[in-house]
Each structure stands twice: as C-alpha cells, then as structure tokens.
Design an enzyme around this catalytic site. Structure first.
Site, PDB file in Angstrom:
ATOM      1  N   LYS A 208      39.367  30.293  36.465  1.00  0.00           N
ATOM      2  CA  LYS A 208      39.924  30.345  35.108  1.00  0.00           C
ATOM      3  C   LYS A 208      41.416  30.011  35.061  1.00  0.00           C
ATOM      4  O   LYS A 208      41.906  29.467  34.073  1.00  0.00           O
ATOM      5  CB  LYS A 208      39.690  31.731  34.509  1.00  0.00           C
ATOM      6  CG  LYS A 208      38.226  32.084  34.274  1.00  0.00           C
ATOM      7  CD  LYS A 208      37.591  31.220  33.206  1.00  0.00           C
ATOM      8  CE  LYS A 208      36.194  31.693  32.849  1.00  0.00           C
ATOM      9  NZ  LYS A 208      35.561  30.839  31.807  1.00  0.00           N
TER      10      LYS A 208
ATOM     11  N   SER B 101      32.617  30.339  41.870  1.00  0.00           N
ATOM     12  CA  SER B 101      33.579  30.319  40.772  1.00  0.00           C
ATOM     13  C   SER B 101      34.494  31.523  40.742  1.00  0.00           C
ATOM     14  O   SER B 101      35.584  31.473  40.161  1.00  0.00           O
ATOM     15  CB  SER B 101      32.845  30.197  39.434  1.00  0.00           C
ATOM     16  OG  SER B 101      31.893  31.244  39.307  1.00  0.00           O
TER      17      SER B 101
ATOM     18  N   GLU C  48      39.891  34.990  24.333  1.00  0.00           N
ATOM     19  CA  GLU C  48      38.682  35.806  24.389  1.00  0.00           C
ATOM     20  C   GLU C  48      38.261  35.915  25.844  1.00  0.00           C
ATOM     21  O   GLU C  48      38.605  35.051  26.655  1.00  0.00           O
ATOM     22  CB  GLU C  48      37.556  35.174  23.559  1.00  0.00           C
ATOM     23  CG  GLU C  48      36.708  34.124  24.274  1.00  0.00           C
ATOM     24  CD  GLU C  48      37.465  32.899  24.800  1.00  0.00           C
ATOM     25  OE1 GLU C  48      37.059  32.379  25.861  1.00  0.00           O
ATOM     26  OE2 GLU C  48      38.440  32.469  24.161  1.00  0.00           O
TER      27      GLU C  48
END
Length: 394
Positions: A90, A378, A112
């Site tokens: 991210k 991830s 969010e």
C-alpha cells in the site's frame, strides 16, 4: 496503445467511468486533469523514486522459495511486498498520491481502509509530510484489526468509525466520499485500490506498477528471462494484482491469475467473490462487477480477510476477467488458512490473510517443472495474528 489500457474517458472496455454525484465531479475532474502531467514530470519522478528507495526500502526482494517450489514441482518466486515499509504494498500508492496532493496544494488527507494497511500507509506518509490525516474504517474492521488502528493513531491520524451497513470497507469508502464532498477545497482523497471513479483505477495501477517493473528485472537476474510463465495475486479491489500484472498484460504468454476470496464458499451466501458471483453495476463511481440483488441493492460481502471484504472489483480486473486475459480463481477462508500455514512452515514467512488467498491458488493450478511462477506476497501477517491464534489454537 494497449487494448487493456484505460481510455481517455476512463473505461477499460465497458468497465470504469466517472459515475459520481454532481457535487463530487469537480474534485474528480481536477485530479483527472492534473494526474498524468504530474506523474510525467521530472520533479515527481525523482521525488517518488527517491522515497521508494530510501524510505520504503525498494526494491523488495524476489525470493525463490525452494521448499515451496519442491512441493509444487516448479520454480516459485515470491515478490516480497511484505518487506516494504509499513508491511504491505500500500505504501507504493500513498507515497505517490501524497506527492500529487502536495503538488495540487491540498493540506488535508482522507482515506478509507479495510485491513488497515492502507490506513497505516496513508497515516505514515501524512506524518512524513506533516499533513492532517483522517482515516475512515468500518467498525467491524476496527475491532479485528486493532494493531493497525493503534499504529494509525500513533502516527497522528484520526480514525473515524463507519457504523452503517456491514461496517466494513464499503461503508468506510462511503463515509470518505461524503467527507470529500463536504471539504473540496483543502482535502485530497487517497483511494487505496484500483477502484472508484476515473482517474483513480489508472492512477493507483500506475503507482503500483513498480511491483511488476521490479519483477521483470529481478527475474532476468535469477533466470535470464524477464517474463514469468505465471503471475498470481489476490484481488479485493485489486491494487496489488494490478501492480503485479501491469508490465505483463500485453504479453499473452504470461498467465495472469487473480484470486478472489470466496469466504465460506461461492454458493454459501457468505462470499466476497465479486467476479464469480457478481453482476454488472455501479459502485463507488465506476461500472464493474459487484454483488447485488436483482433490484441493485449491494449484497454485503464476507471474507476472513478484511482487505478482501469488498463487494466489487476494480474495473481493470473486470475487463481482464471478461476478456479472458486473466484467469480468476477463488479461495475459501479454510483454503487461505491452510496456505498461510504451509508458507509459514515451509519458508518461515507468515503472510497476511490477503496474500494467503493468492498462495491458495497453487494447488489448483498445474505447472511444468521448468516454469517460473511469481506469487505476490502483498503483506505480512502481523496484523492477522489474532485470527491465526484463534483458528490454529496458538
């Protein structure tokens, strides 16, 4: 131009677009007009690459997982996004978007988050840049991702609970959009995945494309070949998958495998498999596949993984799936848990529950012994330890 690239008006095939209320349109349109010029500027590129290297810790390793490869009879490489600063992919996106926000003169950031990794990554770059940060998170996710909530608060972010609907990622996104409508002048919305109105799906995919850019170079070092035979990634909204696929989309010899979360099973009623069980509709500003009733009401998704618990899918992934360019599989909660434990015991790597869904595809596929398979890890499993402790009796 690639037939899989976004069109000038924001569509991948017939998916995507800019379906937003009139009050939100100026915000989205201002970003659309600015983002390509900013991304292409030398000042942005130099700042972005420097931060990725010196702050995020890129490139992340491409690791040949010997024991996992032996079990599945092929060469399995793990793209270690879990080793990036904050513990997931991210941060690649938030570093880029906050540089854009600053270039556009914005001083307040909203975001969010579901699993909390995007919230942490946003709070991190806001602390780095000295900007106000508000993160919307579903009440259910706040409870099951408590360590990430604490990290966000420690970084100086305000965490606001979404208490409507299923109280998960969809509802957090709704609240963030309402905030943006109310605060258009000073606020920039850092969306965490390849979802939302154009240009967000394209913007996030471009920022996450560093994953496949590095994979090509690293695989060439390992094997002498830039192109893998197969790339596997989990999809909720789909940002890590978009980044993992980006530089391979126009190479049909590379098999792209997206793995959805099927929860308790595709036909159980408790699932987050939007491609397998969704129908075409509009959610959060774009046309895509989503889970909905016959009269268009959103069906609440379910997954043990907070980051995959979303009722839709990014429009790029909808297009890749419908066109046949990507193979779409699904993994249940139980299969993901088994895959997480397998990686942990074979390679000493505890993956995030999201990444475990990608790993769960390995037993469902057939590979040749000389093939090169890349699985994107991830995120790391720290945030999911409470779930692992409960499920494994630890």
């Amino acid at each position: 131009m690639s037939k899989f690239a976004v069109s000038d008006n924001g569509f991948y095939g017939r998916f995507g677009g800019q379906y937003v209320p009139e009050m939100l349109y100026p915000n989205v349109e201002n970003l659309r007009r600015a983002y390509l010029e900013i991304l292409g500027s030398e000042s942005f590129r130099s700042q972005y690459r420097k931060l990725l290297k010196d702050y995020v810790g890129r490139p992340t390793p491409l690791y040949l997982a010997g024991r996992l490869s032996e079990k599945y009879g092929t060469n399995i490489f793990l793209k270690r996004e879990d080793l990036a600063h904050t513990g997931a992919h991210k941060i690649n996106n938030t570093v880029g978007q906050i540089l854009i926000a600053r270039q556009m003169g914005k001083t307040r950031i909203i975001a969010e988050t579901g699993a909390g990794q995007h919230g942490v990554a946003t709070a991190t770059v806001c602390a780095l840049m000295g900007m106000q940060c508000v993160v919307y998170m579903g009440e259910v996710d706040i409870e099951r991702q408590a360590p990430n909530v604490a990290r966000m608060k420690m970084l100086g972010a305000e965490v606001r609970a979404a208490t409507s609907g299923n109280r998960t990622l969809k509802d957090a996104t709704n609240e963030a959009l309402r905030d943006w409508i109310s605060n258009p002048e000073d606020t920039f919305y850092i969306i965490g995945s390849v979802v939302g109105p154009h240009p967000y799906p394209d913007l996030v995919a471009r920022l996450q494309s560093i994953i496949s850019e590095e994979t090509k170079a690293q695989l060439a070092e390992h094997t002498g070949r830039e192109l893998p035979d197969c790339v596997i990634a989990c999809v909720g909204g789909g940002s890590n998958a978009a980044g993992s696929f980006f530089h391979f989309i126009d190479h049909p010899e590379v098999r792209l495998v997206a793995v959805e979360a099927s929860g308790h099973g595709l036909d159980s009623g408790d699932t987050a498999a939007s491609i397998a069980r969704g129908t075409e509709g509009i959610i959060h500003g774009s046309r895509t596949f989503l889970m909905q009733t016959d009269d268009g009401q959103i069906v609440e998704p379910y997954s043990i993984s907070a980051g995959l618990d979303y009722p839709g899918i990014g429009p790029l992934h909808a297009h890749l799936a419908e066109s046949g360019r990507a193979t779409v599989l699904s993994a249940t909660d139980a299969e993901a848990l088994d895959a997480a434990l397998e990686l942990t015991r074979l390679e000493g790597i505890i993956p995030a529950l999201e990444s475990a869904h990608a790993l769960a595809a390995l037993p469902k596929l057939t590979f040749g012994k000389d093939q090169n398979v890349v699985v994107t890890i991830s995120g790391r499993g720290d945030k999911d330890m409470a779930t692992y402790m409960k499920c494994f009796g630890l």
